[in-house]
Design an enzyme around this catalytic site. Structure first.
Site, PDB file in Angstrom:
ATOM      1  N   ASP A 137      11.122  -8.653  15.136  1.00 33.10           N
ATOM      2  CA  ASP A 137       9.925  -9.466  15.016  1.00 33.10           C
ATOM      3  C   ASP A 137      10.316 -10.868  15.475  1.00 33.10           C
ATOM      4  O   ASP A 137      11.476 -11.245  15.363  1.00 33.10           O
ATOM      5  CB  ASP A 137       9.493  -9.468  13.541  1.00 33.10           C
ATOM      6  CG  ASP A 137       8.436 -10.503  13.262  1.00 33.10           C
ATOM      7  OD1 ASP A 137       7.427 -10.503  13.979  1.00 33.10           O
ATOM      8  OD2 ASP A 137       8.628 -11.304  12.335  1.00 33.10           O
TER       9      ASP A 137
ATOM     10  N   ASP B 105       4.648  -7.330   8.915  1.00 34.50           N
ATOM     11  CA  ASP B 105       5.656  -6.415   9.463  1.00 34.50           C
ATOM     12  C   ASP B 105       5.833  -5.189   8.580  1.00 34.50           C
ATOM     13  O   ASP B 105       6.437  -4.204   9.004  1.00 34.50           O
ATOM     14  CB  ASP B 105       7.025  -7.112   9.572  1.00 34.50           C
ATOM     15  CG  ASP B 105       6.980  -8.300  10.516  1.00 34.50           C
ATOM     16  OD1 ASP B 105       6.322  -8.189  11.552  1.00 34.50           O
ATOM     17  OD2 ASP B 105       7.598  -9.328  10.195  1.00 34.50           O
TER      18      ASP B 105
ATOM     19  N   ASP C 296      10.117  -9.873   8.700  1.00 38.53           N
ATOM     20  CA  ASP C 296      10.146 -10.642   7.466  1.00 38.53           C
ATOM     21  C   ASP C 296       8.794 -10.722   6.787  1.00 38.53           C
ATOM     22  O   ASP C 296       8.714 -10.972   5.599  1.00 38.53           O
ATOM     23  CB  ASP C 296      10.626 -12.065   7.752  1.00 38.53           C
ATOM     24  CG  ASP C 296       9.601 -12.846   8.544  1.00 38.53           C
ATOM     25  OD1 ASP C 296       8.969 -12.244   9.432  1.00 38.53           O
ATOM     26  OD2 ASP C 296       9.425 -14.046   8.297  1.00 38.53           O
TER      27      ASP C 296
ATOM     28  N   CYS D 237     -23.977  23.405   4.335  1.00 42.56           N
ATOM     29  CA  CYS D 237     -24.625  23.172   5.629  1.00 42.56           C
ATOM     30  C   CYS D 237     -25.590  21.998   5.498  1.00 42.56           C
ATOM     31  O   CYS D 237     -25.875  21.536   4.410  1.00 42.56           O
ATOM     32  CB  CYS D 237     -25.390  24.410   6.068  1.00 42.56           C
ATOM     33  SG  CYS D 237     -26.629  24.887   4.868  1.00 42.56           S
TER      34      CYS D 237
ATOM     35  N   CYS E  73     -28.532  22.317   3.164  1.00 36.97           N
ATOM     36  CA  CYS E  73     -28.297  22.043   1.748  1.00 36.97           C
ATOM     37  C   CYS E  73     -28.600  20.579   1.460  1.00 36.97           C
ATOM     38  O   CYS E  73     -29.218  20.233   0.456  1.00 36.97           O
ATOM     39  CB  CYS E  73     -26.837  22.303   1.372  1.00 36.97           C
ATOM     40  SG  CYS E  73     -26.246  23.923   1.836  1.00 36.97           S
TER      41      CYS E  73
END
Lengths: 37, 863
Positions: free
Chosen positions: B537, B751, B747, B27, B30
């Site tokens: 692409d 990508d 390529d 918690c 702590c």
């Protein structure tokens, strides 16, 4: 011999039922302890 | 993990900021308890404990790490530790071991060191944050040892690669053993079969007789040997095959059994075990069979050959998997190892991992930028193609952001680090690839799916047959029942099923390789056969990937003034002048102009007094004339009246061309248009994709105007522009979420994440290594039609696999009832295990022949 046949028949049927039930209709598998991947 | 020497510390007193993990916090209270304890510790200036990240950051003012750890423990918590294994060369004796351990234990942050001379490695337990990898390396070196791999490289990816290599080697040796024994067993079984089948006038005996004759002539001694000795010899050879080569199947079958699943392993395990058991009885207690009037046949060759064939499939699969983690290594390899940082006003070379946020690093021309940051001094152009895929370097001035691992082309700059380690753009790309590879569900093989139902059914049928023969069969019931049980299990053994997929893939992949298509395993082809969306692409895939001169416009009267000698034509003269200036520049557009001039056989004249303004243009003196080459803005700044070319500049821009103006002595002489040209094959490829029923989409990091113009030219209707690597991944994921099967062709490194995320990624031939590694299918040519070939091949291969599986199962469906003795009451025919095993072999031959038909595959775009 008749007794042997009766025993084998019952055991075989139980085995078949168990194999089919065990693999084909499983509830969510309870993982055995210590088995980790 | 950070270790920062805080600036401005008084000499002699070390002040460092350290972040380390804390264990056991439940918690927020702590966290504050630990924080109070830490602040109260002498030699600690400041402390902050974060409950959310479970980490503590302390500023040490003389305190030893050990003191800090003790303080955390006193508060009732513990410091999180980590461990790494380092390979040390020449670590041999126990003496060496203790010397090395002592040296490593002395390093700050190290809690334990255990050296292992057998493995030539040392396992170091340490507190992350306290340990400086360099100190560890230095300590090992000072003790006189050499690290096989630098600490910074002892990363999980590297470890995975080593594990994979070991796995492939292991499988290969197991395959060699099983294969050698299988071939030997097949040859040695021939005399056995011949001697025992002749009397029974078996159909099989007649089929095998011709082969038997050849063998008898070739190996007469084999036929002279005692059959019983042959059987015992085969038994001895088969035991290691089962115990070592096939061990994995039995272990997997057992694990599967524990998880209530039956798969290929179960079939292999049960089938080979049944054949082995039967053979052992036939070898050592043949009386059990002969006493009942049955031949005591052994099936050792079936055991070895099944194991060998299945191992071959596994080996091919494992090798393909290894290539994916290779992608990660290459990506990480892109980042520079070292950085030149300014520390206390001095330039020091430090490992790139040691750069912290706020550090100033120097980057010279021709170097890679080590971390993400902001330019603080100098001007340059940075090649960011790794990130964007666009080849044109981007101009950078103070205040601009730069990205780690991108390439600094022309100027020296100073960069303030803003993101380091796991936060850099490169690390994020790596993470994207990692996630894609990790999250991709392993392709559930069709054979396994069917086997899940098939196997239990076969076992049930075998037991049922046993019971029926035991109860109602001729005497001796137990022997007939056992023979039938084994026959059913053997005929159901998945030899053909095991071959169905790997042979088709081997032949398909081999045929693909001839056509420039390299698929990484069956999963890649399986995925490629199922795709319904094709994402392309732009740069480097649809287009050539580098700019080229497309248009040249001339103002003749200006050109004539400088042209030395009669130029062939005005266009040539403009190109010649521009090339003379641009030859001295390193800009890609400049390179395109120089290339265009060279292609036309033009010799650029001598130029002197070259001056370049980064990313905008350049000037030089040619034969006493000042020639300026650059953007319209650049020439206007130089006082050139670009009026005559205004319309032409606009029209070029509208067609997605980059205009470059040439001026002589302040007068506009010409206009050169440059663009990334579309690959000649792109239009035909896009048409072919559409004909295959695919939806075609283009993604690009480029601006929308250019993207739409390119898409229009090749016939693509859907375009996503301005995409960074993460954006491309998002497009793929969006389509996948809509239930589509996505293929992506690309390529670039940018990508790679999308290639890895897509159901099937195809890296095109002109691409980078990283794209190749991240992809599922590598296309060896730059031609987009190779992608069409890849999909066609994948579809053909999958069709062959489905046929193979169909026939393999069909054999079983017909064979199992016969093996179970269905025909016995009707025709008195009982399928002996010999015939069961022959039927299995025949189905294998059928499957292999069907796969070989793939060799005749011819793609639409045959070259």
């Amino acid at each position: 011999m008749t007794i042997a046949k009766a025993v084998v028949t019952v055991a075989g049927l139980v085995a078949i039922a168990w194999v089919l039930w065990y693999f084909l209709a499983p509830p969510p598998p309870a993982r055995s302890g210590g088995e980790r991947r | 993990m950070t270790t920062t020497p805080a600036s401005g510390a008084p000499a002699g007193v070390e002040r460092r900021r350290v972040t380390f993990p804390v264990m056991g916090m439940s918690c927020a209270a702590c966290a504050s308890r630990i924080q109070r304890q830490l602040v109260a510790t002498p030699g600690v200036r400041e402390a902050a404990v974060n409950f959310g990240t479970t980490k503590a950051t302390v500023e040490l003012d003389g305190a030893e790490p050990r003191t800090v750890m003790e303080a955390v423990r006193e508060a009732g918590y513990d410091v999180g530790t980590d461990a790494l294994s380092l390979a040390v060369t020449d670590l041999r004796s126990a003496l060496d071991t203790s010397r090395l351990e002592r040296a490593i234990l002395a390093v700050r942050g190290v809690l334990g060191a255990v050296a292992n001379p057998a493995a030539e490695s040392v396992r170091v337990t340490y507190v992350p944050g306290f340990l400086d990898p360099r100190e560890l390396e230095d300590a090992v070196a000072a003790a006189g040892f050499v690290l096989a791999v630098p600490v910074t490289e002892a990363d999980p990816v590297e470890r995975e690669r080593l594990v994979r290599e070991r796995e492939v080697r292991d499988l290969a040796w197991k395959l060699v053993l099983a294969g050698v024994v299988a071939v030997a067993a097949m040859v040695a079984s021939m005399p056995l079969m011949a001697s025992e089948a002749v009397g029974s006038a078996d159909l099989l005996a007649r089929v095998l007789m011709p082969l038997n004759g050849v063998l008898r002539r070739g190996l007469p001694w084999l036929y002279a040997a005692d059959p019983q000795s042959l059987k015992v010899g085969l038994f001895l050879a088969t035991v290691p095959v089962m115990a070592w080569s096939g061990r994995g199947f039995y272990v997997s079958a057992w694990r599967g059994f524990q998880h209530r699943s039956a798969d290929m392993n179960t079939l292999i395990g049960v089938g080979t075990a049944a054949a082995m058991l039967y053979s052992v009885v036939a070898t050592f207690a043949p009386g059990v069979f002969t006493g009942a009037g049955l031949p005591a046949d052994a099936y050792y060759e079936a055991v070895s050959s099944i194991i060998a064939l299945i191992l071959l499939g596994r080996l091919l699969e494992s090798r393909a998997k290894g290539r994916t983690s290779e992608a990660m290594r290459r990506l990480l390899g892109l980042a520079p190892r070292t950085a030149r940082a300014l520390r206390d006003g001095a330039e020091v070379e430090i490992p790139a991992v040691a750069v912290v946020v706020g550090d100033i690093v120097l980057v010279r021309p021709g170097e890679k930028i080590p971390v993400d940051g902001v330019v603080r001094g100098g001007r340059t152009a940075v090649d960011e193609s790794m990130l964007t895929g666009e080849p044109t370097p981007v101009a950078k001035a103070p205040g601009d952001e730069v990205v780690g691992a991108t390439f600094n082309t022309t100027g020296a700059i100073t960069v303030e680090a803003t993101r380091v380690g796991r936060d850099t753009a490169l690390a994020q790309i790596v993470r994207l690839v990692e996630e894609a590879q990790g999250s991709r569900a392993p392709v559930q093989r069709l054979a396994d799916r069917i086997a899940g139902v098939f196997v239990p059914v076969v076992i049930a049928v075998a037991i049922a047959a046993f019971v029926i023969w035991f109860d109602f069969g001729p005497s001796p019931g137990p022997v007939y029942a056992t023979v039938v049980l084994v026959s059913v299990l053997i005929i159901a053994c998945p030899c053909a099923m095991g071959l169905a997929t790997p042979t088709a893939i081997m032949v398909g992949a081999g045929r693909g390789a001839e056509r420039g298509v390299l698929a990484k395993g069956g999963a890649a082809l399986e995925a490629a056969a199922a795709v319904d969306v094709m994402i392309l692409d732009k740069t480097g895939t649809v287009t050539e990937g580098h700019p080229a001169v497309t248009d040249v416009l001339v103002a003749l009267e200006v050109v004539d003034r400088v042209a030395a000698g009669p130029p062939a034509d005005g266009e040539a003269a403009v190109l010649q002048l521009a090339a003379a200036v641009e030859r001295l520049s390193e800009h890609p557009l400049a390179a395109a102009i120089v290339r265009a001039a060279a292609e036309r056989g033009l010799e650029p004249p001598e130029a002197s007094g070259f001056r370049a303004l980064e990313g905008r243009g350049a000037t030089a003196t040619i034969a006493g004339h000042t020639v300026a080459v650059g953007s319209a803005t650049f020439l206007i700044e130089l006082g050139v009246d670009v009026g005559p070319f205004t319309d032409a500049v606009d029209s070029l821009a509208a067609r997605a061309r980059t205009p470059v103006l040439v001026a002589v002595d302040g007068a506009p002489a010409g206009l050169i248009g440059l663009a990334d040209p579309i690959k000649p094959s792109a239009v035909a490829a896009v048409r072919a994709f559409k004909a295959m029923g695919l939806e075609v989409l283009m993604v690009t990091g480029d601006i929308r105007k250019v993207a739409i113009s390119v898409a229009g030219e090749v016939g693509i209707d859907e375009v996503e522009s301005g995409m960074l690597p993460a954006g491309k991944v998002a497009v793929v994921k969006r389509l996948q979420a809509a239930g589509r099967r996505v293929a992506m062709v690309g390529d670039g490194i940018n990508d790679a994440p999308a290639l890895a995320t897509a159901d099937v990624g195809l890296a095109i031939g002109t691409g980078t290594d990283v794209a190749f590694e991240a992809a599922d299918i590598a296309l060896m040519r730059g031609d987009l039609t190779t992608a069409v070939t890849a999909l066609e091949l994948a579809r053909r291969t999958m069709r062959t696999i489905r046929q193979n599986l169909f026939w393999a199962f069909a054999y079983n469906v017909v064979g199992i009832p016969i093996a179970a003795g269905v025909l016995y009451p009707v025709a008195g025919v009982l399928l002996s295990p010999v015939f069961a095993s022959a039927a299995m072999a025949f189905s294998s031959v059928f499957v292999v022949t069907n796969s070989l038909r793939l060799r005749r595959f011819t793609p639409t775009f045959a070259t």
